[in-house]
Design a protein around this motif. Structure first.
Motif, mmCIF file in Angstrom:
data_model
loop_
_atom_site.group_PDB
_atom_site.id
_atom_site.type_symbol
_atom_site.label_atom_id
_atom_site.label_comp_id
_atom_site.label_asym_id
_atom_site.label_seq_id
_atom_site.Cartn_x
_atom_site.Cartn_y
_atom_site.Cartn_z
ATOM 1 N N ASN A 135 25.351 41.958 34.855
ATOM 2 C CA ASN A 135 26.638 41.328 35.157
ATOM 3 C C ASN A 135 26.556 39.816 34.947
ATOM 4 O OD1 ASN A 135 29.382 41.948 36.538
ATOM 5 N ND2 ASN A 135 28.629 40.178 37.659
ATOM 6 N N LYS B 215 26.387 39.125 31.103
ATOM 7 C CA LYS B 215 27.643 39.390 30.402
ATOM 8 C C LYS B 215 28.680 38.316 30.646
ATOM 9 C CE LYS B 215 27.583 44.456 30.020
ATOM 10 N NZ LYS B 215 28.227 45.717 30.473
ATOM 11 N N TYR B 216 28.842 37.920 31.913
ATOM 12 C CA TYR B 216 29.934 37.012 32.245
ATOM 13 C C TYR B 216 29.465 35.578 32.486
ATOM 14 C CZ TYR B 216 31.849 41.624 33.134
ATOM 15 O OH TYR B 216 32.220 42.941 33.016
ATOM 16 N N THR C 7 26.561 34.247 30.550
ATOM 17 C CA THR C 7 25.766 33.892 29.358
ATOM 18 C C THR C 7 24.264 33.839 29.613
ATOM 19 O OG1 THR C 7 25.905 31.495 29.687
ATOM 20 C CG2 THR C 7 27.708 32.537 28.464
ATOM 21 N N ASP D 186 23.949 32.545 37.453
ATOM 22 C CA ASP D 186 24.376 32.504 36.052
ATOM 23 C C ASP D 186 25.051 31.174 35.784
ATOM 24 O OD1 ASP D 186 27.174 32.586 36.694
ATOM 25 O OD2 ASP D 186 27.051 34.760 36.925
ATOM 26 N N GLY E 92 28.088 30.920 34.223
ATOM 27 C CA GLY E 92 29.458 31.237 33.835
ATOM 28 C C GLY E 92 30.493 30.447 34.609
ATOM 29 N N VAL F 246 33.779 33.049 39.963
ATOM 30 C CA VAL F 246 34.814 34.005 40.370
ATOM 31 C C VAL F 246 35.734 33.309 41.366
ATOM 32 C CG1 VAL F 246 35.259 36.211 41.535
ATOM 33 C CG2 VAL F 246 33.311 35.990 39.980
ATOM 34 N N ARG G 59 37.936 45.009 37.900
ATOM 35 C CA ARG G 59 37.426 44.038 36.934
ATOM 36 C C ARG G 59 38.378 42.857 36.876
ATOM 37 N NH1 ARG G 59 36.314 47.070 31.352
ATOM 38 N NH2 ARG G 59 38.470 47.698 31.712
ATOM 39 N N GLU H 223 39.895 38.473 32.918
ATOM 40 C CA GLU H 223 39.216 37.846 31.787
ATOM 41 C C GLU H 223 38.166 38.767 31.166
ATOM 42 O OE1 GLU H 223 40.668 34.734 34.612
ATOM 43 O OE2 GLU H 223 39.633 36.654 34.705
ATOM 44 N N SER H 224 37.713 39.783 31.940
ATOM 45 C CA SER H 224 36.633 40.636 31.439
ATOM 46 C C SER H 224 37.143 41.890 30.759
ATOM 47 C CB SER H 224 35.721 41.036 32.597
ATOM 48 O OG SER H 224 36.400 41.927 33.469
ATOM 49 N N THR I 202 32.954 42.073 26.499
ATOM 50 C CA THR I 202 32.168 42.215 27.712
ATOM 51 C C THR I 202 31.999 43.668 28.120
ATOM 52 O OG1 THR I 202 34.172 41.945 29.039
ATOM 53 C CG2 THR I 202 32.898 39.973 28.570
#
Length: 411
Positions: free
Chosen positions: A317, A320-321, A323, A342, A344, A347, A361, A364-365, A370
């Protein structure tokens, strides 16, 4: 008023017992004291009347010149009499020496020959209250101890019922509640056991249905994949294969979430540090930016497959969101703490808990880049929750998102 009441049933019963015993104690002492005062008063009057009558008869039987000596001989430390010639002013005349009239503790009685007898009786002393107080206190203490034992016997089936209810949904075999105790408790235990049996049957039926769905869905997917191989357009074939891969991944994730506790994996000691290093190494081999920081070894009794799947979902996770992912393990002795950071966008604060809901979800995903089924974090929280741990998300001050995983070591 409710704040003053104990929170447990046993505490409230004990409080009622204490209040009742205190009221009984005070009331019994008051009744005893009141009865003693009345009894002593009646006894005082009766004894005084009898002694005065006896003294009057004795003095009346001797000549006047010997009456003073006889009265002194009849006197005692608690009872004094004096004979005097002449009638006493305002005195009560004893017309009958055997009278049962109640006399006061001090006064004078006229004799038949015109003289009178003066008397004084000391008040009767009550017996010491220590014995009475000790006996009532001992009785109250005995009742309290017996009440505590009864409360424990009553509360024990309730505690077992609460523990059994808390075990529902957790890994391991379900345990029936002993159907014993008072009738109401037995009825509650019987109802709970019947409910637990129904839940077990529902879970077993769901497991069988999931196995059938898994087989029925993957079979047509395999046929579609085989037929896609005969397509002449390579681009169309690649797109179909990608769609099939996504569908198969979604089916696998859904089944993994719905199975939940049904995978009865045995608890064994596993090296969490090696587990995280392997996951980070696999991600790096796939060209992703993932680094590990922490000790080289950190053992924990766990279900290794389920826990590894949870770590993989959280790291995947983050990649993916966000990088990239930075995995940090800290061995705090009584628990292991894993932070997955991460780089990113993070949230929104109001959605930090919503992303753990199944199939949820962020907008944006929702794209092919993604992918994802919205079950990764839900499966991770479920698996870690079965180990007594927790998973939380937090936006970092410098940007990015942090997933914090806490795993307690069993005592």
């Amino acid at each position: 008023m409710r704040r003053l009441l104990p929170g447990s049933l046993a505490g409230r019963i004990i409080l009622v017992l204490l209040v009742g015993l205190m009221a009984f104690h005070v009331g019994s002492l008051w009744l005893h004291q009141t009865g003693s005062d009345i009894l002593l008063g009646n006894t005082q009057q009766k004894v005084t009347s009898e002694r005065v009558a006896a003294a009057a008869r004795a003095i009346g039987m001797v000549p006047p010149d010997a009456r003073e000596a006889v009265s002194q001989a009849l006197s005692s430390p608690g009872f004094q009499v004096r004979w005097q010639s002449g009638a006493a002013t305002g005195a009560t005349a004893a017309q009958d020496l055997a009278t049962t009239a109640r006399l006061e503790a001090e006064g004078a009685v006229n004799l038949p020959d015109g003289s009178h007898l003066w008397y004084h009786a000391d008040p009767l002393q009550a017996q010491p209250e220590h014995a009475t107080l000790l006996s009532t206190t001992a009785m109250a203490f005995g009742i309290l101890v017996l009440g505590l034992l009864v409360v424990r016997l009553i509360a024990r089936p309730l505690r077992e019922l609460s523990g059994a209810a808390d075990r529902i949904g957790r890994p391991g075999q379900t345990v029936t509640v002993p159907e014993e105790g008072p009738r109401e408790v037995r009825q509650a235990a019987q109802a709970f056991n019947r409910m637990q049996a129904r839940i077990d049957r529902l879970i077993a039926d769901r497991t069988q249905a999931l196995a059938a769905v898994s087989h029925d869905l993957r079979t047509p997917l395999a046929r579609l994949r085989l037929r896609a191989g005969f397509l002449e357009d390579a681009e169309v074939q690649r797109q179909v294969d990608a769609d099939l891969d996504e569908m198969e991944a979604m089916i696998g994730a859904t089944l993994a979430y719905l199975r939940g506790n049904e995978e009865q994996e045995e608890v064994r000691s596993a090296d969490v540090a090696a587990m995280l290093q392997t996951l980070c190494g696999d991600a790096e081999d796939m060209g992703r930016s993932v680094i590990y920081e922490g000790p080289s070894q950190a053992r924990l009794p766990c279900r290794a497959i389920a826990l590894k799947r949870a770590f993989a979902n959280v790291i995947d996770n983050a990649v993916k969101y966000g990088t990239s992912a930075r995995v940090v393990l800290a061995d705090c002795g009584r628990e292991l703490v894993v932070h997955v950071d991460d780089a990113g966008p993070g949230v929104p604060e109001e959605q930090l808990e919503s992303v753990f809901q199944p199939f949820y979800r962020l907008e944006e995903s929702r794209n092919r880049g993604t992918g994802g089924s919205g079950l990764g974090l839900a499966i991770a929280r479920q698996a870690i929750g079965h180990h007594g741990g927790s998973v939380t998300l937090q936006n970092l001050a410098g940007g990015g998102l942090r997933a914090s995983i806490r795993l307690p070591r069993p005592a």
